[in-house]
Motif scaffolding. Structure first.
Motif, PDB file in Angstrom:
ATOM      1  N   ASN A 201      50.011  38.178  50.845  1.00  0.00           N
ATOM      2  CA  ASN A 201      48.730  37.144  50.771  1.00  0.00           C
ATOM      3  C   ASN A 201      49.014  35.821  51.652  1.00  0.00           C
ATOM      4  O   ASN A 201      50.657  35.523  51.406  1.00  0.00           O
ATOM      5  N   ALA A 202      48.396  35.252  51.448  1.00  0.00           N
ATOM      6  CA  ALA A 202      47.760  33.484  52.274  1.00  0.00           C
ATOM      7  C   ALA A 202      49.062  32.747  51.740  1.00  0.00           C
ATOM      8  O   ALA A 202      49.980  32.182  52.819  1.00  0.00           O
ATOM      9  N   GLN A 205      52.739  33.468  53.000  1.00  0.00           N
ATOM     10  CA  GLN A 205      52.564  33.246  54.196  1.00  0.00           C
ATOM     11  C   GLN A 205      52.844  32.096  54.595  1.00  0.00           C
ATOM     12  O   GLN A 205      54.174  31.450  54.798  1.00  0.00           O
ATOM     13  N   TYR A 206      52.177  30.730  53.617  1.00  0.00           N
ATOM     14  CA  TYR A 206      53.032  29.640  53.899  1.00  0.00           C
ATOM     15  C   TYR A 206      54.016  28.890  53.238  1.00  0.00           C
ATOM     16  O   TYR A 206      54.889  28.410  53.769  1.00  0.00           O
TER      17      TYR A 206
END
Length: 371
Positions: A201-202, A205-206
């Protein structure tokens, strides 16, 4: 001297009326101090009062360049004026040169770190309020400058209650500062048992991007901590299977790792098995930011320390002697030694110094090496 100090003290106490973040307050304090106690370099660190782990430092470039060596000195070398010692002794301020003027070699920090970097003196202050330490303030002067005087030490000493109180009051805003820029939701990523990234998920990713910055690897490389927790989980699963066959008790060690990122934030990764209804099982890894006060419980949990061992560890990190620990915990000195031996065995260290270094400098929560 007292009459001269009182107006100077108001320069610091007047800051209590302002609206500050932890960082802006520390920057304002440093400006005010410079007018009364000139310095060439500084390090102003906030710490978690439970563990004395740093929660962020405001430093000058010259000190930043030698910060790693100062860190090693603080926790791994014999020296004078250690922060924990100053807290515990109640001597909240100290001038280095005043203690080593007749024998500079007595301080490894001065002889091997500060002097080669061009610094001739250091004034340390630990900032205690409500019986707890909230930060350290250290001022430095270059070799060609006069050393700090006793009057200057007393000025800093007079300011420490106000500064400590403000660090304590801005501790909540500090947590907001630490979390600034971090995703509000936890990161979730799914991998195969062969470390193949399947979905993410985002927020994950971060955090992956932050880990790659830390390790200086490209976007196609799965960061080492991710592989570490995955490897640990797979070993744990195989070990559990063997224990079931042998009908032996199963003691789980969490597949966790805690990493300090380049900007000082702490990231926790926790792997768990996802049993698929069809096809091979997969591994889910949760990534989320940890607050500094969370670190000691996480580390203790990962090594299976008991509640009493965790309590004792907290005293060790604050430099209590065995006798003082026994008095604080209402146990005998022999019981203290028994607890220490158990902690040493569980963390694979052989001395208090190694133990402190392990828990302060290494945020790896698993003894398993990364692949």
């Amino acid at each position: 001297m007292t009459s001269r100090m009182e107006p100077n003290q108001r320069l610091i106490t007047s800051l209590e009326k302002g609206t500050w973040t932890s960082r802006t307050y520390r920057e304002a304090v440093l400006k005010q101090i410079q007018n009364i106690v000139p310095y060439d370099a500084y390090c102003f660190t906030t710490v978690d009062p439970q563990t004395l782990l740093s929660t962020g430092a405001v430093t000058e470039d010259g000190i930043e360049a030698i910060h790693d060596r100062l860190f090693v000195n603080e926790y791994m070398e014999e020296d004078i004026h250690k922060y924990a010692d100053l807290i515990h002794s109640g001597d909240y301020t100290a001038i280095l040169h005043a203690s080593i003027s007749e024998n500079p070699i007595v301080s490894t920090r001065y002889h091997n770190i500060l002097q080669p970097a061009g610094f001739g003196d250091e004034l340390r202050a630990v900032l205690v309020s409500g019986g707890a330490c909230w930060g350290y303030l250290t001022l430095y002067r270059k070799t060609e400058q006069p050393v700090f005087t006793e009057e200057e030490r007393l000025s800093i000493q007079a300011w420490t209650p106000s500064i400590a109180l403000m660090l304590r009051s801005t501790s909540l805003t500090l947590m907001d500062e630490i979390k600034s820029g971090s995703p509000s939701d936890p990161g979730i990523m799914i991998t195969s048992d062969a470390f193949e990234l399947l979905s993410v998920n985002a927020p994950a990713q971060y955090w992956l991007s932050q880990l790659r910055l830390l390790e200086q690897v490209g976007p196609d490389v799965l960061p080492r901590p991710v592989r570490a927790v995955s490897s640990h989980l797979q070993r744990q699963i195989r070990t559990d299977s063997d224990l079931i066959v042998a009908q032996e008790p199963i003691l789980h060690s969490p597949s966790k790792v805690c990493i300090q990122l380049l900007d000082g934030r702490y990231l926790v990764l926790h792997a768990s098995l996802m049993q698929q209804f069809s096809g091979p099982d997969q591994i889910a890894i949760r990534l989320e930011q940890a607050m500094p006060q969370d670190l000691l419980p996480l580390l203790a949990e990962s090594h299976g320390l008991s509640i009493r061992e965790r309590e004792l560890l907290g005293y060790v990190l604050r430099s209590y002697s065995s006798k003082e620990i026994a008095e604080a915990m209402h146990i005998s000195a022999y019981t203290v030694q028994d607890h220490l031996k158990s902690i040493f065995a569980k963390t694979d260290v052989s001395s208090r110094r190694e133990l402190i270094w392990y828990f302060v400098s290494r945020f790896q929560l698993s003894d398993e090496p990364a692949i």
